[in-house]
Write a protein that holds these residues in place. Sequence first.
Motif, short mmCIF file in Angstrom:
data_model
loop_
_atom_site.label_atom_id
_atom_site.label_comp_id
_atom_site.label_asym_id
_atom_site.label_seq_id
_atom_site.Cartn_x
_atom_site.Cartn_y
_atom_site.Cartn_z
N ILE A 9 49.32 105.47 45.71
CA ILE A 9 50.69 105.83 44.92
C ILE A 9 51.74 105.37 45.95
O ILE A 9 51.64 106.11 47.18
CB ILE A 9 50.80 107.38 44.45
CG1 ILE A 9 49.68 107.57 43.63
CG2 ILE A 9 52.23 107.58 43.91
CD1 ILE A 9 49.83 106.99 42.15
N ASP A 10 52.74 104.58 45.82
CA ASP A 10 53.48 104.30 46.89
C ASP A 10 54.82 105.13 46.90
O ASP A 10 54.80 106.20 46.18
CB ASP A 10 54.17 102.65 46.64
CG ASP A 10 54.94 102.60 45.21
OD1 ASP A 10 55.47 103.61 44.85
OD2 ASP A 10 55.04 101.50 44.86
N GLU A 11 55.13 104.99 48.16
CA GLU A 11 56.29 105.98 48.73
C GLU A 11 57.55 106.06 47.63
O GLU A 11 57.95 107.04 47.53
CB GLU A 11 56.84 105.65 49.84
CG GLU A 11 55.92 105.75 51.13
CD GLU A 11 56.15 105.40 52.49
OE1 GLU A 11 57.22 105.56 52.75
OE2 GLU A 11 55.29 104.53 53.03
N GLU A 12 57.87 104.99 47.08
CA GLU A 12 58.84 105.17 45.92
C GLU A 12 58.38 105.98 44.89
O GLU A 12 59.27 106.80 44.35
CB GLU A 12 59.22 103.72 45.43
CG GLU A 12 60.56 103.22 45.02
CD GLU A 12 60.79 101.99 44.78
OE1 GLU A 12 60.57 101.61 43.56
OE2 GLU A 12 60.71 101.06 45.71
N ALA A 13 57.28 105.86 44.46
CA ALA A 13 56.66 106.74 43.24
C ALA A 13 56.83 108.17 43.45
O ALA A 13 57.45 109.17 42.76
CB ALA A 13 55.67 106.15 42.80
N ASN A 22 43.74 111.55 39.75
CA ASN A 22 44.47 110.43 39.78
C ASN A 22 46.03 110.82 39.22
O ASN A 22 46.77 109.71 38.81
CB ASN A 22 43.81 109.39 38.51
CG ASN A 22 42.44 108.77 39.13
OD1 ASN A 22 42.33 108.73 40.47
ND2 ASN A 22 41.58 108.74 38.51
N LEU A 23 46.25 111.88 39.15
CA LEU A 23 47.71 112.35 39.00
C LEU A 23 48.26 113.39 40.08
O LEU A 23 48.95 114.28 39.91
CB LEU A 23 47.91 112.89 37.49
CG LEU A 23 48.20 112.19 36.23
CD1 LEU A 23 48.13 112.86 35.07
CD2 LEU A 23 49.46 111.17 36.60
N THR A 24 47.43 113.14 41.23
CA THR A 24 47.64 114.02 42.37
C THR A 24 49.30 114.53 42.72
O THR A 24 49.56 115.84 42.82
CB THR A 24 46.98 113.53 43.59
OG1 THR A 24 45.66 113.17 43.50
CG2 THR A 24 47.23 114.50 44.73
N TRP A 25 50.06 113.64 42.76
CA TRP A 25 51.32 114.02 43.27
C TRP A 25 52.39 114.71 42.19
O TRP A 25 52.98 115.27 42.50
CB TRP A 25 52.23 112.82 44.08
CG TRP A 25 50.94 112.02 45.07
CD1 TRP A 25 50.19 110.98 45.03
CD2 TRP A 25 50.53 112.79 46.30
NE1 TRP A 25 49.70 110.89 46.15
CE2 TRP A 25 49.64 111.81 46.76
CE3 TRP A 25 50.40 114.24 46.74
CZ2 TRP A 25 48.88 112.27 48.01
CZ3 TRP A 25 49.86 114.55 47.52
CH2 TRP A 25 49.13 113.59 48.27
N ALA A 63 56.37 111.41 35.58
CA ALA A 63 54.93 111.26 36.38
C ALA A 63 54.71 109.78 37.02
O ALA A 63 55.56 108.79 36.82
CB ALA A 63 53.99 111.35 35.07
N HIS A 64 53.73 109.68 37.64
CA HIS A 64 53.40 108.36 38.13
C HIS A 64 52.38 107.77 37.49
O HIS A 64 51.62 108.67 36.81
CB HIS A 64 53.02 108.44 39.87
CG HIS A 64 52.14 109.38 40.15
ND1 HIS A 64 50.51 109.04 39.95
CD2 HIS A 64 52.08 110.60 40.81
CE1 HIS A 64 49.84 110.06 40.61
NE2 HIS A 64 50.85 111.11 40.82
#
Length: 248
Positions: free
Chosen positions: A99-103, A148-151, A90-91
């Motif tokens: 949320i950055d691209e790496e995450a 806040n846990l979208t991705w 999870a991020h």
Amino acid sequence: MRLQDKVAIVTGGGSGFGAGIVQAFVEEGATVMVVDRDGAAAQRVAEPLGAKARPFTGDVSKSAEVEAMVDAAQREYGRLDIVVNNAGVAHLPAPMETIDEEAFDRIAAVNMRGIYLAARYAVPVFKAAEKGVFLNIASTGGVSPRPNLTWYNASKAWAIGATRAMAVELAPLGIRVNAINPVAGDTPLLPTFMGGDTDEHRKRFISVIPMGRLSTPRDIAMAAVYLCSDEASLVTGVALEVDGGRCL
Ligand code: ADP
């Protein structure tokens, strides 16, 4: 003994839900390869279970490692009946645009690519045997997302979609594919889901679960045993909520 003589791979078996699934599968008569990128964690789970469990260090996002995992199960046990795609990441909870691209890439690599790679290497084995079972551990967040846990939530919705799409293509071949949507459990990921680690966070989090408690690895493992056993031989393409009513 509902999984007597079955050979299973459980990814992310070194911790949390995965460790609970490994334990229950062995109790039900299966032999389990405990796959985790954290080899020491896989070892800690497998060792007390003796010859019925074997640790395997592997990263489900890496093609060569997933291929090696499937090969090792076949080489060692001469068959493969069940693959549980449980490894997940999870991020940190945060507004979606921060949320950055790496995450994001990490989520996609483990929660999505991991399922794809397992299919890539295990489907040919299942096709040759004219049977096999996949179980994808998704999340209530894939059905009923919270902010806040979208991705992460989107990756779990993808896992549910993959479950249905895989199920429909593999059904005529005798291969079943199901998912479980656990509500969060008391695992190392919990503070991430709660958005913090205080009693207040916990109380607020539990208040939206009608049955008033978190999941345990045992809750998830019992559903996994059923879905992977021959008792569920007509069940495919479902995503079973084990969530105390959280998605109602
Ligand atoms: P959960 O609450 O979903 O059970 P945990 O963090 O307790 O979550 O367990 C997840 C397990 O998955 C950990 O043991 C972790 O090392 C493992 N894992 C995470 N990413 C990978 C990966 N890419 N390949 C294999 N195992 C992984």
